[in-house]
Scaffold this motif. Structure first.
Motif, short mmCIF file in Angstrom:
data_model
loop_
_atom_site.label_atom_id
_atom_site.label_comp_id
_atom_site.label_asym_id
_atom_site.label_seq_id
_atom_site.Cartn_x
_atom_site.Cartn_y
_atom_site.Cartn_z
N ARG A 124 2.68 -0.96 -10.22
CA ARG A 124 2.20 -0.06 -9.16
C ARG A 124 2.36 1.39 -9.59
O ARG A 124 1.46 2.21 -9.39
N GLU A 181 -3.86 4.46 -6.40
CA GLU A 181 -2.81 4.08 -5.46
C GLU A 181 -3.32 3.10 -4.40
O GLU A 181 -2.65 2.13 -4.07
N VAL A 182 -4.50 3.34 -3.87
CA VAL A 182 -5.05 2.48 -2.81
C VAL A 182 -5.27 1.06 -3.34
O VAL A 182 -4.87 0.07 -2.70
N GLN A 183 -5.88 0.96 -4.53
CA GLN A 183 -6.12 -0.36 -5.12
C GLN A 183 -4.81 -1.06 -5.44
O GLN A 183 -4.69 -2.27 -5.26
N ASP A 189 -1.91 -0.69 -3.87
CA ASP A 189 -1.31 -1.17 -2.63
C ASP A 189 -1.99 -2.43 -2.12
O ASP A 189 -1.32 -3.37 -1.67
N LYS A 190 -3.31 -2.47 -2.20
CA LYS A 190 -4.04 -3.67 -1.77
C LYS A 190 -3.71 -4.87 -2.64
O LYS A 190 -3.52 -5.98 -2.15
#
Length: 141
Positions: A72, A81-83, A85-86
């Motif tokens: 991460r 960051e968004v990808q 977290d998903k």
């Protein structure tokens, strides 16, 4: 599973420090470092490193083995960051489902595409195509 943590560590470190392209105006510095990559090659390698990190992060082993933190962090440093977290959320849910009881797994609404159904549809389509070709050939003759 044995080498997952080591692989995640190595990949995340390489993702945080990707190869740099060779620039002709840099002089002897880049030649001394041994960088002979073109700009396009370096971009492809960086893209592949990010994709590999994301793939490892989606794996349930990343949630259970402890490699998720490093992966991460590498993706966050690459601006994903968004990808990240998903992907971590998905891996955590899958790991939780592995340990869950039958009722919880049934409620999870996971859909599987059956291979036989896909083959059946494609064989019907192929048969229709073959019939149409046969009719066309017989009409010509």
């Amino acid at each position: 599973p044995t080498y997952f943590l080591d692989s995640a560590r190595t990949l995340s470190l390489r993702t945080m420090d990707p190869p740099k392209p060779h620039s002709s105006d840099a002089g002897d510095d880049s030649a001394a470092l041994g960088s002979t990559l073109s700009k396009a090659s370096a971009m492809v390698i960086r893209s592949q490193l990010k994709a590999s990190c994301l793939t490892l992060l989606r794996n349930t082993l990343s949630a259970t083995s402890g490699g998720s933190g490093m992966l991460r962090q590498a993706l966050v440093s690459a601006g994903m960051e968004v990808q990240a977290d998903k992907a971590l959320k998905m891996a955590s849910e899958q790991a939780a489902l592995k340990k869950a009881n039958r009722a919880t797994r049934n409620r999870a609404a996971i859909f599987y595409e059956w291979e036989a159904a896909a083959d059946e549809r494609s064989s019907k389509r192929q048969k229709r195509t073959d019939d149409a070709l046969a009719q066309m050939r017989s009409a010509r003759a």
